[in-house]
Write an enzyme that holds these catalytic residues in place. Sequence first.
Site, PDB file in Angstrom:
ATOM      1  CB  CYS A  27      10.218  71.738  31.217  1.00  0.00           C
ATOM      2  SG  CYS A  27       9.990  72.889  32.570  1.00  0.00           S
ATOM      3  CG  HIS A  41      12.210  68.361  33.434  1.00  0.00           C
ATOM      4  ND1 HIS A  41      13.117  69.365  33.209  1.00  0.00           N
ATOM      5  CD2 HIS A  41      11.122  68.950  34.017  1.00  0.00           C
ATOM      6  CE1 HIS A  41      12.610  70.512  33.630  1.00  0.00           C
ATOM      7  NE2 HIS A  41      11.405  70.287  34.130  1.00  0.00           N
ATOM      8  CG  ASN A  76      12.564  73.053  36.474  1.00  0.00           C
ATOM      9  OD1 ASN A  76      13.095  73.068  35.366  1.00  0.00           O
ATOM     10  ND2 ASN A  76      11.271  72.837  36.641  1.00  0.00           N
TER      11      ASN A  76
HETATM   12  O1  UT7 Z   1       9.224  71.846  35.308  1.00  0.00           O
HETATM   13  C1  UT7 Z   1       7.852  72.048  35.216  1.00  0.00           C
HETATM   14  C2  UT7 Z   1       7.149  71.073  36.011  1.00  0.00           C
HETATM   15  N1  UT7 Z   1       7.065  71.505  37.391  1.00  0.00           N
HETATM   16  C3  UT7 Z   1       7.004  70.573  38.308  1.00  0.00           C
HETATM   17  O2  UT7 Z   1       7.094  69.414  37.996  1.00  0.00           O
HETATM   18  C4  UT7 Z   1       6.720  70.989  39.736  1.00  0.00           C
HETATM   19  C5  UT7 Z   1       5.630  70.097  40.312  1.00  0.00           C
HETATM   20  N2  UT7 Z   1       5.229  70.438  41.654  1.00  0.00           N
HETATM   21  C6  UT7 Z   1       6.022  70.263  42.730  1.00  0.00           C
HETATM   22  O3  UT7 Z   1       7.175  69.884  42.586  1.00  0.00           O
HETATM   23  C7  UT7 Z   1       5.442  70.460  44.107  1.00  0.00           C
HETATM   24  O4  UT7 Z   1       4.039  70.571  44.025  1.00  0.00           O
HETATM   25  C8  UT7 Z   1       5.993  71.703  44.850  1.00  0.00           C
HETATM   26  C9  UT7 Z   1       7.472  71.485  45.181  1.00  0.00           C
HETATM   27  C10 UT7 Z   1       5.853  72.944  43.971  1.00  0.00           C
HETATM   28  C11 UT7 Z   1       5.240  71.935  46.161  1.00  0.00           C
HETATM   29  O5  UT7 Z   1       5.343  70.760  46.978  1.00  0.00           O
HETATM   30  P1  UT7 Z   1       4.051  70.123  47.628  1.00  0.00           P
HETATM   31  O6  UT7 Z   1       4.491  68.969  48.403  1.00  0.00           O
HETATM   32  O7  UT7 Z   1       3.058  69.885  46.515  1.00  0.00           O
HETATM   33  O8  UT7 Z   1       3.574  71.257  48.603  1.00  0.00           O
HETATM   34  P2  UT7 Z   1       2.155  72.014  48.655  1.00  0.00           P
HETATM   35  O9  UT7 Z   1       2.027  72.978  47.540  1.00  0.00           O
HETATM   36  O10 UT7 Z   1       1.063  71.004  48.854  1.00  0.00           O
HETATM   37  O11 UT7 Z   1       2.300  72.806  50.010  1.00  0.00           O
HETATM   38  C12 UT7 Z   1       2.334  72.132  51.275  1.00  0.00           C
HETATM   39  C13 UT7 Z   1       2.590  73.158  52.362  1.00  0.00           C
HETATM   40  C14 UT7 Z   1       1.693  74.394  52.259  1.00  0.00           C
HETATM   41  O12 UT7 Z   1       1.408  74.833  53.570  1.00  0.00           O
HETATM   42  P3  UT7 Z   1      -0.024  74.557  54.229  1.00  0.00           P
HETATM   43  O13 UT7 Z   1      -1.038  75.184  53.319  1.00  0.00           O
HETATM   44  O14 UT7 Z   1      -0.132  73.046  54.277  1.00  0.00           O
HETATM   45  O15 UT7 Z   1       0.087  75.202  55.563  1.00  0.00           O
HETATM   46  C15 UT7 Z   1       2.587  75.403  51.594  1.00  0.00           C
HETATM   47  O16 UT7 Z   1       2.244  76.732  51.918  1.00  0.00           O
HETATM   48  O17 UT7 Z   1       3.938  73.620  52.234  1.00  0.00           O
HETATM   49  C16 UT7 Z   1       3.929  75.051  52.186  1.00  0.00           C
HETATM   50  N3  UT7 Z   1       5.044  75.496  51.393  1.00  0.00           N
HETATM   51  C17 UT7 Z   1       6.255  75.771  51.883  1.00  0.00           C
HETATM   52  N4  UT7 Z   1       6.734  75.708  53.138  1.00  0.00           N
HETATM   53  C18 UT7 Z   1       8.012  76.056  53.332  1.00  0.00           C
HETATM   54  C19 UT7 Z   1       5.067  75.684  50.032  1.00  0.00           C
HETATM   55  N5  UT7 Z   1       6.292  76.104  49.676  1.00  0.00           N
HETATM   56  C20 UT7 Z   1       7.044  76.157  50.788  1.00  0.00           C
HETATM   57  C21 UT7 Z   1       8.366  76.512  51.051  1.00  0.00           C
HETATM   58  N6  UT7 Z   1       8.813  76.437  52.315  1.00  0.00           N
HETATM   59  N7  UT7 Z   1       9.216  76.890  50.072  1.00  0.00           N
END
Ligand code: UT7
Length: 334
Positions: free
Chosen positions: A116, A256, A286
């Site tokens: 990125c 970004h 992204n």
């Molecule tokens: O460009 C490179 C840099 N990249 C970034 O900056 C990305 C940084 N990370 C993020 O933006 C976030 O961590 C994500 C968007 C990838 C994920 O969001 P989060 O709030 O950190 O969610 P999480 O990984 O803690 O997941 C929370 C819950 C989980 O369910 P349980 O285990 O609590 O039951 C996931 O399985 O949300 C679930 N989940 C989803 N639910 C519905 C994860 N993805 C999805 C989805 N739809 N697409």
Amino acid sequence: MGKINAVIKGIGAYLPEYVLTNDELSRMVDTSDEWIMSRIGIKERRILKDPNLGSSYMGTKAVEELFAKTGVNPDEIEAVFCATSTPDHLFPATAAKICNNVGIKNAFAYDIEVACAGFMSALYSATNHIESGRHKKIIVVASEKMSFMVDYTDRTTCPLFGDGAAAVLVEATEEEVGVRDIILRTDGSGWSHLQMKAGGSVCPASHETIDNHWHYVYQEGQAVFKAAVTNMADISVEIMERNKLTADDLAWFIPHQANLRIIDAVARRMGVDKDKVMINIEKYANTSAVTIPICLWELEKSLKKGDNIVCSTFGAGFTFGAMYLKWGYDGDKI
Ligand code: UT7
């Protein structure tokens, strides 16, 4: 002769026509528009569907638009730096194919792979080449076909990414405009949190790597999220302080576009009002190295010569950075 500065003199871009919406994704994996909008801020993303077309195709389109807008002749270009982590091939460089497609014959060309942070890294190289006095016209092109390495059975990563390309013409000037400052840093301890596990010289392709989906983006979302907020905020504040800029001095802050919650947190730390923060993540998601130049491309018509712009980036590596641009031309006259 005064100090030579490097200034952006034009921007071209290319976004594939196909729009992949959250509703369509919701039919592919267990997700919803509501979850994606509230947790990431993305509504849709562009996808280059044709498997026979890659980053050189989009980069070529962006450079062609750049030539059409600026009227610059391909023979005048002395170097082409292509920021991509989704090259057409591991070798040769995608930059070489772009040169061939657009008729650039007098330049040296290579790829810069910093995920990125690729555009900022490539612009930093172009700036140094120009400030040294060695070169006068360089193209920095960022192109990413993220969809080729997205696993559309993995709901935790498939909503995040989109495809696209953008190119800028960087020229020498003695005016006090252009790239005023860039800070780039790498914290390699974060490398394993965001990666493609197979397909390189470590873990080459095999039946096992394909069965295990190791040729796709692997991300530990929360670790990346925390590091992105902290490092983007710190480095953005650092570049503002180092250049004695206050939030009032800025025409735009361009972060970004990885997650709307990251963007909001960084802008709050910098004290920049929301109406000065460029956001288009809802339309394009992204696009890795391409997010910042696509923002500049969308803003171009409204930009005035002398506008102060701070950009900030974060990505795999981890590599992160911030840059301060003093815009070099009135966008409404293009
Ligand atoms: O460009 C490179 C840099 N990249 C970034 O900056 C990305 C940084 N990370 C993020 O933006 C976030 O961590 C994500 C968007 C990838 C994920 O969001 P989060 O709030 O950190 O969610 P999480 O990984 O803690 O997941 C929370 C819950 C989980 O369910 P349980 O285990 O609590 O039951 C996931 O399985 O949300 C679930 N989940 C989803 N639910 C519905 C994860 N993805 C999805 C989805 N739809 N697409």
